[in-house]
Design a protein around this motif. Structure first.
Motif, mmCIF file in Angstrom:
data_model
loop_
_atom_site.group_PDB
_atom_site.id
_atom_site.type_symbol
_atom_site.label_atom_id
_atom_site.label_comp_id
_atom_site.label_asym_id
_atom_site.label_seq_id
_atom_site.Cartn_x
_atom_site.Cartn_y
_atom_site.Cartn_z
ATOM 1 N N TYR A 66 0.849 -1.203 0.000
ATOM 2 C CA TYR A 66 0.000 0.000 0.000
ATOM 3 C C TYR A 66 0.876 1.241 0.000
ATOM 4 C CZ TYR A 66 -3.173 3.611 1.847
ATOM 5 O OH TYR A 66 -3.899 4.763 2.042
ATOM 6 N N TYR A 67 0.425 2.266 -0.781
ATOM 7 C CA TYR A 67 1.120 3.551 -0.825
ATOM 8 C C TYR A 67 0.081 4.657 -0.915
ATOM 9 C CZ TYR A 67 4.941 6.804 -1.736
ATOM 10 O OH TYR A 67 5.862 7.815 -1.623
ATOM 11 N N THR B 211 -6.164 12.863 -2.969
ATOM 12 C CA THR B 211 -5.470 11.765 -2.314
ATOM 13 C C THR B 211 -5.303 10.623 -3.307
ATOM 14 O OG1 THR B 211 -6.359 12.327 -0.129
ATOM 15 C CG2 THR B 211 -5.532 10.087 -0.436
ATOM 16 N N VAL B 212 -4.089 10.103 -3.404
ATOM 17 C CA VAL B 212 -3.778 8.996 -4.306
ATOM 18 C C VAL B 212 -3.374 7.796 -3.467
ATOM 19 C CG1 VAL B 212 -2.380 8.209 -6.250
ATOM 20 C CG2 VAL B 212 -2.937 10.639 -6.020
ATOM 21 N N LEU C 144 -3.250 -0.790 -9.278
ATOM 22 C CA LEU C 144 -4.536 -0.158 -8.993
ATOM 23 C C LEU C 144 -4.296 1.226 -8.414
ATOM 24 C CD1 LEU C 144 -7.656 -0.564 -8.841
ATOM 25 C CD2 LEU C 144 -7.312 -1.255 -6.460
ATOM 26 N N TYR C 145 -4.889 2.240 -9.057
ATOM 27 C CA TYR C 145 -4.878 3.611 -8.571
ATOM 28 C C TYR C 145 -6.249 3.906 -7.954
ATOM 29 C CZ TYR C 145 -1.092 4.448 -12.066
ATOM 30 O OH TYR C 145 0.040 4.420 -12.839
ATOM 31 N N GLN D 136 -11.386 4.789 -9.381
ATOM 32 C CA GLN D 136 -10.321 3.802 -9.379
ATOM 33 C C GLN D 136 -9.930 3.467 -10.810
ATOM 34 O OE1 GLN D 136 -11.209 0.316 -7.014
ATOM 35 N NE2 GLN D 136 -10.504 1.335 -5.151
ATOM 36 N N SER D 137 -8.653 3.162 -10.985
ATOM 37 C CA SER D 137 -8.126 2.795 -12.293
ATOM 38 C C SER D 137 -7.272 1.542 -12.165
ATOM 39 C CB SER D 137 -7.297 3.936 -12.876
ATOM 40 O OG SER D 137 -6.730 3.565 -14.121
#
Length: 770
Positions: free
Chosen positions: A120-121, A130-131, A141-142, A261-262
């Motif tokens: 997780y980042y 927020t990313v 996953l973004y 989400q991407s």
């Protein structure tokens, strides 16, 4: 790769360790102070390394820097590399407001420090966005949380790369690409490719393909710049769904939703394979929390569980598991993703560099990941089959940045003498080594050193074959001579094992050529005899305390003459004789440390603290290795003594903590002092290595006595067969004061025909010749 293969994530659910060892691994360890580690999200040796790219006007080798502006969040990175950045491609950048120029107006400040844990980042942008990031082996996953008001955009810039500002001609270039956008059911999809070149290994053109999905409805438009790599003046927006160009290009996606989400997959083969990768590994609807949990499970089950302990010292546990984490980020397992040739062999890439890794990292890789290690060896050999030479360094499917010797030879020899057979074709492996030893590679005219090839093989081989030494005609002449000697010893080891008697004798003789650079009249700090540059007829004047620039065109690379003069590790008894015998050798080592000549951040110093084991002073090996470790290594962002070098620093500290040190190309492990009271190494196949200590503390770390497999042990070394081949036990008693417990046989010096007490004149009277 069988152990770390990309598999269905669902198959991993429920297999998490009962103890979450991932909680001790701190991804920010070594990310500042020149450590250059990657703190984003990745699987072990995963192709995708998803994280931020920051601009400060200096090189962001892993993409990350603690200061500066975000320029994107990209899918491919490396960890702990130097020279120049690599990758930083397949990028997304969230932006608020109207965008007048997506190639110039899309950086963002940092509103709060980034947060990272295994799997997780999180980044908080000054724009209020927020990313959050998660990843699998070949997809990422973004997750975006946008502010309440204002246009909400994500820019996909196909031309985005990590830039270099060092002015050495190593900067990456965008060469062209394509992007196609459209609707796919209730998702917005984009796919395409980008072409790039250069980076630290001076690679020619390579392609990466991508396939991305947004889970919310979006309006979109493509864009083109007015040039390729540098152009940033916008030429046009377009409603075209399919754009290809050598000019900079990409697409802007605009959302009404606040939370988006991407999912993005990458491939080096095709967009179809990129789409398969993302849909297989991150199916639509997969949550960030699910990916985080599954990634931690992978790290726990495949990496962290390899070394376990009942000790509870948090700092030691954090250093242990943070080091294991960063050691396993690269090389990258790209099996099934090699576009250059079709092969049933595994393929590993992003090798930075075996010059850095052969001493500590690859021996530990064999211990902890025996299946992957065998595949790695097979991959090195397959590169020779298809590209002509094994790599000393390789990235984006291209050899490059060979700093010294042909050190893949050392890796193969280490595997061979420790019994790696399996599916390795050792006839081919030996042929690949012989190519390194006998055929000079074409000069690639690297501006850093135009004297010979820096791409692969041994660029200074003509001198080596003609003279048995290397003249200043070639850059790094002295340090290369030391390494070529070690490489030839590697060939001796494999030739001997394969029954090639005449070859073995030849390469054993060549492994002695380092002695031809030994000037007995070179003096420093009261000692005589050092490795110095030479011409065909004479030695050159050289102060052993200096190395010029220590760079590509100098006599020595990244280390002093003092350091390299300890590096003939296959021929220690001869080295000891040239230094004036065992007592003088100890005095020379003590002077080396007392005058702060040991460089903890460069690999030629790695083995030196442990050389005391060869002269009956194992206590001094413990003293100096532990002193260095405690001073320079910490589980903090600044906790490395220099560039990680793709995990080389981390593997050194891991060996120190285990209380052993490998002699690569030999079966010998020098004994130190373990940091844990109880530690188990899972060797695979049901085999275990168990290490215990009693009486130890921060002030009581000298070995008082040792039992190996239940028997009293009086040697300062063990062999592979003693504790690793089938497993074993080592039981230490530690105390506050040195004890002369290691009174038995000295560690082997397998290339030495001279006794350690031989005179200098005796050794130099029979110098080896080609």
């Amino acid at each position: 790769m069988a152990v770390l293969q990309a598999v269905s994530l669902l198959a991993l659910v429920g297999s998490a360790m009962s103890v979450d060892l991932a909680s001790y691994a701190l991804p920010f360890t070594g990310s500042t102070n020149g450590g250059n580690t990657f703190p984003g999200v990745s699987w072990p040796m995963g192709m995708v390394k998803l994280g931020p790219d920051l601009y400060t006007g200096s090189d962001s080798y892993s993409g990350y820097q603690p200061t500066g502006n975000f320029t994107g969040f990209s899918m491919l990175h490396e960890s702990g590399t130097g020279g120049a950045p690599k990758y930083g491609v397949v990028s997304q950048m969230p932006v608020m407001g109207n965008i007048s120029n997506p190639l110039a107006d899309h950086s963002a400040t940092r509103a709060a420090p980034d947060a990272s844990e295994v799997g997780y980042y999180k980044s908080s942008l000054g724009s209020g966005i927020t990313v959050e990031l998660a990843a699998t082996d070949r997809a990422g996953l973004y997750s975006y949380k946008f502010p309440c008001s204002g246009p909400r955009n994500v820019i996909v810039d196909v031309s985005h790369v990590l830039s270099s500002y060092r002015g050495q001609g190593l900067e990456q270039h965008y060469l062209g690409g394509s992007i196609t956008v459209g609707e796919d059911g209730n998702q917005t999809r984009y796919y395409g490719y980008g072409s790039y070149d250069n980076g630290w290994n001076r690679a020619p053109k390579w392609n990466v393909y991508f396939c991305g999905y947004f889970d919310k409805e979006a309006s979109y438009k493509t864009f083109l710049g007015d040039g390729n790599n540098a152009g940033s003046t916008l030429v046009q927006y377009s409603d075209a769904h399919d754009v290809s160009s050598t000019a900079r290009l990409g697409a802007i996606f605009t959302f009404k939703a606040k939370n988006v989400q991407s999912r993005v997959g990458v491939s080096f083969i095709s967009t179809e394979q990129a789409c398969q990768n993302v849909n297989n590994q991150i199916p639509a609807g997969t949550s960030l929390a699910t990916l985080r949990s599954q990634t931690r499970d992978v790290w726990n089950s495949q990496v962290f569980s390899r070394i376990t302990t009942t000790d509870t010292d948090t700092t030691n546990l954090q250093l242990l598991y943070s080091s294991l984490y960063h050691m396993h980020l690269i090389p990258t397992n790209k099996t099934g993703e090699n576009p250059l040739w079709t092969s049933s062999e595994p393929y590993y890439d992003d090798i930075f560099t075996l010059w850095d890794l052969f001493r500590c990292t690859t021996p530990l890789f064999q211990v902890l990941q025996p299946v992957a290690y065998e595949e790695y060896v097979r991959s090195l050999i397959d590169v020779w089959r298809n590209a002509g030479y094994m790599p000393d360094a390789r990235s984006s499917f291209f050899n490059g940045a060979t700093q010294g010797g042909s050190n893949a030879d050392n890796v193969l020899a280490d595997a061979y003498v420790k019994g790696v057979r399996g599916k390795v074709n050792w006839d081919d492996g030996y042929a690949a080594m012989v190519k390194d030893a006998e055929v000079a590679p074409p000069n690639n005219n690297d501006p850093r050193d135009t004297s010979g090839s820096t791409k692969e093989g041994r660029g200074a081989l003509p001198d080596w074959l003609a003279h048995g030494f290397i003249t200043p005609t070639f850059g790094r002449s002295v340090s290369r001579a030391v390494e070529y000697s070690v490489n030839d010893f590697a060939l001796y080891q494999v030739a001997k094992g394969l029954g090639k008697t005449s070859d073995a004798a030849r390469y054993l003789n060549r492994s002695h050529f380092w002695r031809n650079h030994w000037n007995p009249n070179s003096t420093s700090l009261g000692f005589s005899g050092f490795l110095v540059p030479r011409t065909v007829t004479s030695f050159l004047a050289q102060d052993p305390l200096t190395c010029g620039g220590c760079y590509w065109g100098d006599y020595y690379y990244e280390a002093l003459p003092w350091e390299y003069s300890f590096n003939a590790h296959h021929d220690i008894d001869t080295l000891m004789a040239l230094c004036g015998g065992p007592d003088n050798f100890v005095d020379r080592l003590e002077t080396f440390f007392n005058h702060s000549l040991f460089n903890p951040g460069n690999e030629p110093s790695f083995t030196t603290p442990f050389l005391y084991n060869f002269v009956g002073r194992q206590d001094l090996s413990v003293l100096h290795s532990r002193s260095v470790a405690k001073q320079y290594y910490h589980p903090t962002p600044s906790g490395l003594p220099g560039n990680s070098d793709a995990g080389a620093m981390e593997s050194w500290i891991l060996w120190v903590m285990l209380g052993l040190y490998p002699m690569t190309g030999q079966t010998t492990f020098l004994i130190g002092s373990p940091w844990f009271s109880d530690l188990t190494i899972d060797l695979g196949g049901g085999k275990k290595m168990h290490i215990t200590t009693s009486g130890g503390s921060d002030t009581a770390y000298y070995v008082q006595s040792l039992k190996v497999n239940g028997k009293v042990w009086d040697k300062a070394w063990v062999a592979w067969e003693d504790v690793f081949a089938q497993g074993g036990e080592m039981a230490f008693v530690l105390g506050p004061d040195p004890v002369n417990w290691a009174t038995g046989e000295f560690p082997p010096s397998p290339a030495s025909e001279f006794n350690r007490t031989a005179s200098v004149s005796e050794v130099l009277g029979v110098l080896p010749t080609p």
